[in-house]
Design an enzyme around this catalytic site. Structure first.
Site, PDB file in Angstrom:
ATOM      1  N   LYS A 126     -86.041 -31.942 -40.374  1.00 36.72           N
ATOM      2  CA  LYS A 126     -86.061 -32.287 -38.941  1.00 36.72           C
ATOM      3  C   LYS A 126     -86.266 -33.792 -38.846  1.00 36.72           C
ATOM      4  O   LYS A 126     -86.816 -34.396 -39.755  1.00 36.72           O
ATOM      5  CB  LYS A 126     -87.216 -31.558 -38.244  1.00 36.72           C
ATOM      6  CG  LYS A 126     -87.080 -31.448 -36.751  1.00 36.72           C
ATOM      7  CD  LYS A 126     -86.200 -30.287 -36.335  1.00 36.72           C
ATOM      8  CE  LYS A 126     -85.880 -30.341 -34.855  1.00 36.72           C
ATOM      9  NZ  LYS A 126     -85.187 -29.127 -34.400  1.00 36.72           N
ATOM     10  N   ASP A 166     -81.121 -31.760 -30.947  1.00 38.45           N
ATOM     11  CA  ASP A 166     -82.338 -31.081 -30.463  1.00 38.45           C
ATOM     12  C   ASP A 166     -82.618 -31.719 -29.105  1.00 38.45           C
ATOM     13  O   ASP A 166     -81.692 -32.287 -28.489  1.00 38.45           O
ATOM     14  CB  ASP A 166     -83.502 -31.269 -31.460  1.00 38.45           C
ATOM     15  CG  ASP A 166     -84.709 -30.371 -31.148  1.00 38.45           C
ATOM     16  OD1 ASP A 166     -84.651 -29.174 -31.432  1.00 38.45           O
ATOM     17  OD2 ASP A 166     -85.707 -30.876 -30.582  1.00 38.45           O
TER      18      ASP A 166
HETATM   19  P1  NDP Z   1     -82.373 -30.566 -24.091  1.00 43.76           P
HETATM   20  O1  NDP Z   1     -82.791 -31.954 -24.275  1.00 43.76           O
HETATM   21  O2  NDP Z   1     -80.943 -30.245 -23.868  1.00 43.76           O
HETATM   22  O3  NDP Z   1     -83.199 -29.874 -22.905  1.00 43.76           O
HETATM   23  C1  NDP Z   1     -84.590 -29.845 -22.931  1.00 43.76           C
HETATM   24  C2  NDP Z   1     -85.071 -29.229 -21.627  1.00 43.76           C
HETATM   25  O4  NDP Z   1     -86.482 -29.020 -21.731  1.00 43.76           O
HETATM   26  C3  NDP Z   1     -84.859 -30.130 -20.433  1.00 43.76           C
HETATM   27  O5  NDP Z   1     -84.716 -29.354 -19.287  1.00 43.76           O
HETATM   28  C4  NDP Z   1     -86.165 -30.924 -20.398  1.00 43.76           C
HETATM   29  O6  NDP Z   1     -86.489 -31.456 -19.126  1.00 43.76           O
HETATM   30  C5  NDP Z   1     -87.155 -29.856 -20.772  1.00 43.76           C
HETATM   31  N1  NDP Z   1     -88.323 -30.465 -21.410  1.00 43.76           N
HETATM   32  C6  NDP Z   1     -88.338 -31.295 -22.479  1.00 43.76           C
HETATM   33  N2  NDP Z   1     -89.591 -31.690 -22.769  1.00 43.76           N
HETATM   34  C7  NDP Z   1     -90.363 -31.100 -21.840  1.00 43.76           C
HETATM   35  C8  NDP Z   1     -91.755 -31.110 -21.610  1.00 43.76           C
HETATM   36  N3  NDP Z   1     -92.591 -31.816 -22.379  1.00 43.76           N
HETATM   37  N4  NDP Z   1     -92.226 -30.360 -20.577  1.00 43.76           N
HETATM   38  C9  NDP Z   1     -91.379 -29.627 -19.784  1.00 43.76           C
HETATM   39  N5  NDP Z   1     -90.060 -29.594 -19.966  1.00 43.76           N
HETATM   40  C10 NDP Z   1     -89.566 -30.305 -20.981  1.00 43.76           C
HETATM   41  O7  NDP Z   1     -82.924 -29.789 -25.411  1.00 43.76           O
HETATM   42  P2  NDP Z   1     -82.492 -28.393 -25.996  1.00 43.76           P
HETATM   43  O8  NDP Z   1     -82.086 -27.472 -24.903  1.00 43.76           O
HETATM   44  O9  NDP Z   1     -81.573 -28.649 -27.108  1.00 43.76           O
HETATM   45  O10 NDP Z   1     -83.857 -27.900 -26.652  1.00 43.76           O
HETATM   46  C11 NDP Z   1     -84.808 -27.097 -25.947  1.00 43.76           C
HETATM   47  C12 NDP Z   1     -85.707 -26.381 -26.945  1.00 43.76           C
HETATM   48  O11 NDP Z   1     -84.916 -25.573 -27.826  1.00 43.76           O
HETATM   49  C13 NDP Z   1     -86.530 -27.282 -27.867  1.00 43.76           C
HETATM   50  O12 NDP Z   1     -87.761 -26.661 -28.154  1.00 43.76           O
HETATM   51  C14 NDP Z   1     -85.689 -27.329 -29.145  1.00 43.76           C
HETATM   52  O13 NDP Z   1     -86.455 -27.647 -30.285  1.00 43.76           O
HETATM   53  C15 NDP Z   1     -85.215 -25.881 -29.173  1.00 43.76           C
HETATM   54  N6  NDP Z   1     -84.037 -25.631 -29.992  1.00 43.76           N
HETATM   55  C16 NDP Z   1     -82.849 -26.277 -29.744  1.00 43.76           C
HETATM   56  C17 NDP Z   1     -81.748 -25.996 -30.500  1.00 43.76           C
HETATM   57  C18 NDP Z   1     -80.419 -26.578 -30.190  1.00 43.76           C
HETATM   58  O14 NDP Z   1     -79.429 -26.091 -30.789  1.00 43.76           O
HETATM   59  N7  NDP Z   1     -80.293 -27.532 -29.307  1.00 43.76           N
HETATM   60  C19 NDP Z   1     -81.824 -25.084 -31.664  1.00 43.76           C
HETATM   61  C20 NDP Z   1     -83.069 -24.367 -31.774  1.00 43.76           C
HETATM   62  C21 NDP Z   1     -84.137 -24.685 -30.974  1.00 43.76           C
HETATM   63  P3  NDP Z   1     -86.281 -33.036 -18.851  1.00 43.76           P
HETATM   64  O15 NDP Z   1     -84.801 -33.181 -18.659  1.00 43.76           O
HETATM   65  O16 NDP Z   1     -87.090 -33.321 -17.649  1.00 43.76           O
HETATM   66  O17 NDP Z   1     -86.777 -33.740 -20.081  1.00 43.76           O
END
Ligand code: NDP
Length: 446
Positions: A126, A166
């Protein structure tokens, strides 16, 4: 706490001071594994768990870049190469101001078990940066990505370490980083996954984590002769994972009533249908706006500074970030009738929340199993790159479905308790461990 776990954790916390999320992730795994290891002493004598909890390599570097005003900015860059027993390091890059060593180590540690569960030959890694893409122009994001990759490119490669996206790293960032890698190394290779369709990406990769999380929920519900049809679902987040979890759940007849971002959440009792989701995708992926705008546009309620778990639902799909469901939230969910949680995000539930799910015997799919679909399709992207072919959408989706089913079966095999209850936490931890541990045994003390 089991005194054996306590003893193990005392060493981990002393060696990795201040890394709270890393301690949390290791402890959860140790609770499942230490009793299993006692019954299988070959792992104990080879100190497999102790070795898995120590990264093989950590790279930390300076990332200087010049913003649109001509001012120099400096960020930190990281890559954690956690474990390569069963394949090259594989895992995403996160760009978010909260990124630090402990968070990336927790994510890399989880990734080792997750990648093993997919059955594909991928080790765990990571990385990322404390860079915040929010509010930056495309030009600034490009400058940052180019500087980040100028250093990272020395450490990665299609046979060594293959990063992906991510939080904060989507198609735009992967494109800029791939371009810089290609330029510096003069190689067009599958060094990153999540690439654009026209230049080596796999169909279904953007959808894979969200879809996979819903397929996993479907499989869990199946064990109780339930389906997603007609269920009310609370989703958190509105990024990549949340968007496609919402899309698939809706396609399967469920009603998604919430989505969120770091500022708050919206509650749409009528459900976020396909058209409304298209609107959100444009808002989030193109205009880069805030979820509160949905409330203004569709005339629904917006809860500033709150998380969706106070809304009554049957199934919860946390898809935002770590520790977004605490003990109180878990109590609320379960007391309001939620009987299944499938984690799209990594470690979105605190240890106390997980305890509640297990005590109340609800269906609980931990992230390392439920969100493994993303890295699984990344693995399929690597295969297509090596073979220099592109599979059709249906073909990739079928493979994803099968992988999620297989992961679910593995969880049942290792997690079924005497009374028939499926403890998916133990199932995922032990199921993910065995393959890596056996490979480590075979490869000696390296
Ligand atoms: P994105 O950046 O596309 O979206 C993240 C979302 O979560 C946004 O809506 C963001 O809001 C919100 N968010 C981020 N940080 C916070 C916080 N501290 N408190 C509240 N809301 C928050 O990321 P992903 O959708 O790719 O990832 C989301 C989750 O999925 C993570 O935990 C990641 O590790 C996990 N994941 C992702 C994978 C992937 O293929 N992308 C694979 C496996 C797991 P805002 O826009 O306001 O920041």
């Amino acid at each position: 706490m089991d005194p054996r776990v306590e003893k193990f954790m005392a060493v981990i916390t002393a060696k990795n001071q201040g890394e709270r999320e890393f301690h949390q992730a290791v402890q959860e795994v140790a609770e499942s594994l230490i009793p299993f290891i006692e019954e299988n002493p070959k792992y104990k004598y080879a100190k497999i768990l102790e070795r898995i909890a120590e990264p093989e390599r950590i790279i930390i570097f300076r990332v200087p870049w010049i913003d649109d005003k001509g001012e120099i900015q400096i960020n930190k860059g990281y890559r954690i190469e956690m474990n390569s027993a069963i394949g090259p390091y594989k895992g995403g890059l996160r760009f978010h101001p909260t990124v630090n060593l402990g968070i990336l180590k927790f994510l890399a540690f989880e990734q080792v078990f997750k990648n093993s569960l997919t059955t594909l030959p991928m080790g765990g890694g990571k990385g990322g940066s404390d860079f915040d893409p929010k509010g930056k122009t495309d030009n600034e994001v490009m400058k940052f990505c180019q500087s980040f990759m100028s250093e990272l490119c020395r450490h990665i490669g299609p046979e060594t370490d293959i990063p992906a996206g991510d939080i904060g790293v989507g198609g735009r960032e992967i494109g800029f980083m791939f371009g810089q890698y290609k330029r510096l190394r003069n190689e067009f290779t599958g060094v990153l996954t999540g690439k654009g369709r026209e230049w080596g990406g796999s169909l279904i990769r953007p959808e894979a984590t969200g879809y996979g999380c819903v397929y996993f929920a479907q499989a869990m519900l199946g064990t109780r002769n339930e389906s997603l049809e007609g269920k009310t679902i609370a989703v958190s987040g509105s990024g990549n994972v949340a968007q496609y979890a919402t899309e698939k759940a809706t396609e399967l007849g469920a009603k998604v009533v919430t989505m969120s971002d770091s500022s708050g959440f919206i509650y749409d009792p009528m459900g976020i249908d396909k058209d409304k989701l298209d609107w959100i995708m444009e808002l989030k992926n193109i205009k880069r706006g805030r979820i509160s705008e949905y409330a203004d546009n569709f005339g629904v309620e917006y809860y500033e500074g709150k998380r969706p778990w106070l809304i009554k639902c049957d199934v919860a799909l946390p898809c935002a970030t770590e520790n977004e469901i605490n003990e109180e939230d878990a109590e609320l969910l379960v007391n309001n009738g939620c009987f299944a949680v499938s984690e799209g995000a990594n470690m979105p539930s605190t240890a106390e929340a997980v305890e509640i799910y297990l005590k109340k015997r609800i269906l609980y799919g931990p992230g390392k199993a439920a969100n493994a679909g993303g890295v699984a399709v990344s693995g399929l992207e690597m295969t297509q790159n090596s073979m220099r072919i592109s599979w059709h959408r249906e073909e990739v989706d079928d493979k994803l479905r099968q992988i999620m089913k297989d992961i679910h079966e593995t969880c049942i095999r290792f997690g079924r308790e005497n009374d028939g209850f499926i403890n998916y936490v133990n199932g995922a931890n032990i199921g993910g461990f065995v393959k890596v541990a056996d490979a480590m045994l075979a490869q000696g003390a390296v």
